[in-house]
Write a protein that holds these residues in place. Structure first.
Motif, PDB file in Angstrom:
ATOM      1  N   LEU A  87       0.825  -1.212   0.000  1.00 46.48           N
ATOM      2  CA  LEU A  87       0.000   0.000   0.000  1.00 46.48           C
ATOM      3  C   LEU A  87       0.861   1.266   0.000  1.00 46.48           C
ATOM      4  O   LEU A  87       0.497   2.275  -0.622  1.00 46.48           O
ATOM      5  N   LEU A  88       1.995   1.210   0.680  1.00 50.19           N
ATOM      6  CA  LEU A  88       2.898   2.369   0.671  1.00 50.19           C
ATOM      7  C   LEU A  88       3.439   2.594  -0.734  1.00 50.19           C
ATOM      8  O   LEU A  88       3.523   3.745  -1.201  1.00 50.19           O
ATOM      9  N   ALA A  89       3.796   1.507  -1.420  1.00 51.45           N
ATOM     10  CA  ALA A  89       4.273   1.633  -2.800  1.00 51.45           C
ATOM     11  C   ALA A  89       3.179   2.193  -3.704  1.00 51.45           C
ATOM     12  O   ALA A  89       3.448   3.008  -4.596  1.00 51.45           O
ATOM     13  N   PRO A 169      -5.818 -10.710  10.046  1.00 47.63           N
ATOM     14  CA  PRO A 169      -5.482  -9.641  11.002  1.00 47.63           C
ATOM     15  C   PRO A 169      -4.844  -8.437  10.297  1.00 47.63           C
ATOM     16  O   PRO A 169      -3.902  -8.590   9.516  1.00 47.63           O
ATOM     17  N   GLY A 170      -5.376  -7.282  10.578  1.00 51.35           N
ATOM     18  CA  GLY A 170      -4.775  -6.060  10.065  1.00 51.35           C
ATOM     19  C   GLY A 170      -5.138  -5.678   8.653  1.00 51.35           C
ATOM     20  O   GLY A 170      -4.704  -4.621   8.175  1.00 51.35           O
ATOM     21  N   LEU A 171      -5.947  -6.483   7.962  1.00 51.34           N
ATOM     22  CA  LEU A 171      -6.279  -6.161   6.576  1.00 51.34           C
ATOM     23  C   LEU A 171      -7.073  -4.860   6.488  1.00 51.34           C
ATOM     24  O   LEU A 171      -6.683  -3.925   5.778  1.00 51.34           O
ATOM     25  N   LEU A 175      -6.064  -0.967   5.227  1.00 47.67           N
ATOM     26  CA  LEU A 175      -6.812  -0.275   4.177  1.00 47.67           C
ATOM     27  C   LEU A 175      -7.385   1.037   4.698  1.00 47.67           C
ATOM     28  O   LEU A 175      -7.444   2.039   3.969  1.00 47.67           O
ATOM     29  N   ASP A 176      -7.805   1.058   5.969  1.00 55.54           N
ATOM     30  CA  ASP A 176      -8.308   2.301   6.573  1.00 55.54           C
ATOM     31  C   ASP A 176      -7.209   3.360   6.627  1.00 55.54           C
ATOM     32  O   ASP A 176      -7.447   4.539   6.354  1.00 55.54           O
ATOM     33  N   ALA A 177      -5.997   2.924   7.005  1.00 49.91           N
ATOM     34  CA  ALA A 177      -4.890   3.871   7.101  1.00 49.91           C
ATOM     35  C   ALA A 177      -4.509   4.423   5.731  1.00 49.91           C
ATOM     36  O   ALA A 177      -4.022   5.552   5.624  1.00 49.91           O
ATOM     37  N   TRP A 178      -4.725   3.624   4.683  1.00 53.93           N
ATOM     38  CA  TRP A 178      -4.369   4.063   3.323  1.00 53.93           C
ATOM     39  C   TRP A 178      -5.426   4.989   2.744  1.00 53.93           C
ATOM     40  O   TRP A 178      -5.124   5.849   1.923  1.00 53.93           O
TER      41      TRP A 178
END
Length: 271
Positions: A87-89, A169-171, A175-178
């Motif tokens: 997601l960062l990329a 976990p963390g999916l 996505l929320d953070a992105w």
């Protein structure tokens, strides 16, 4: 001749050589060197060559061939991109959206009993009622043009798309953070339960009610934009025949989808 360039074989042989160094394996002790080991694994991924045939072709035992195959799968899985990195990329590449979709990787029949009982008999854990076949459900995040960025671990085929996504976990937190005012995540109706954080189409109401012209237009635009997401799933399965039907333990499907590393290496693209 393998239907691929030399780069994936070189990358995989380097990963295997590094893994042998970490284990302290002395040079020349293995039945196959890193290069032949890499070719064995690539033949299985690309052509779905039977393990028994790989054993014969390399002059090794069947058990050794299976061990080499799983070692190759494990080093690829370890090198696979993480969700946060992918997601960062995508953010650095300037993508305005990514797509979340699922795909069913078919397997041979597995009689593991699931929690559902029909006519007094438990339904197989890996049986997908949606696809009418045994398989494992894998979540895939793709770029706007359908290029696969990340694949998840496997969940049993009997589970719904949204259930599978919530089990990772963390999916959704990633996505929320992105997601912000400039970036969104598109998904189909299978993820409607998370429509507050994903952009899903508008579900058709029960008859006689109908969608308005504006709602139909929104759905049409959503469908046209998200259609390329299916390219990511098909690209993996058309490139790697092993993903069309996995004969290994179904729980290994999540590691097998690390063929994503080979795809990225072959096309020299990650985003």
């Amino acid at each position: 001749m393998l239907p691929t360039g030399e780069h994936p074989a070189v990358r995989l042989s380097q990963l295997l050589a590094g893994e042998r160094c970490e284990r302290g394996t002395r040079q020349g002790r293995g039945a196959l060197g890193p290069w032949r080991h890499a070719v064995l694994v690539l033949r299985w991924f690309l052509d779905a060559t039977r393990v028994a045939q790989l054993a014969v072709d390399n002059g090794i035992g069947l058990w050794t061939a299976y061990r080499y195959l799983h070692e190759g799968i494990d080093v690829l899985a370890a090198a696979a991109p993480g969700l946060h990195g992918a997601l960062l990329a995508a953010q650095l590449a300037g993508h305005t959206h990514v797509q979340l979709d699922d795909t069913l990787v078919r397997t041979d029949r597995n009689k593991a009993a699931g929690p559902t009982v029909v006519n007094g008999k438990p339904v197989d854990l890996w049986w997908s009622g949606k696809h009418h076949h045994h398989g494992g459900n894998v979540q895939v995040v793709t770029a706007p043009d359908g290029w696969p960025l990340w694949t998840s671990q496997v969940r049993p085929g009997r589970e719904h798309d949204l259930t599978c996504a919530r089990a990772h976990p963390g999916l959704f937190s990633a996505l929320d953070a992105w997601t912000d005012t400039d970036r969104v995540v598109l998904a189909d109706l299978g993820y409607l339960g998370e429509a507050d954080r994903l952009i899903c189409p508008i579900k058709k109401p029960a008859k006689p009610a109908r969608l308005t012209a504006t709602q139909r237009t929104v759905n049409m635009l959503h469908s046209a934009t998200r259609a390329l997401a299916e390219r990511g799933n098909s690209l993996l399965k058309t490139t790697f025949k092993a993903l069309r039907r996995v004969s290994l333990c179904p729980w290994r499907i999540g590691a097998v989808t690390a063929a994503l590393v080979l795809l990225h290496t072959e096309h020299e693209r990650t985003i």
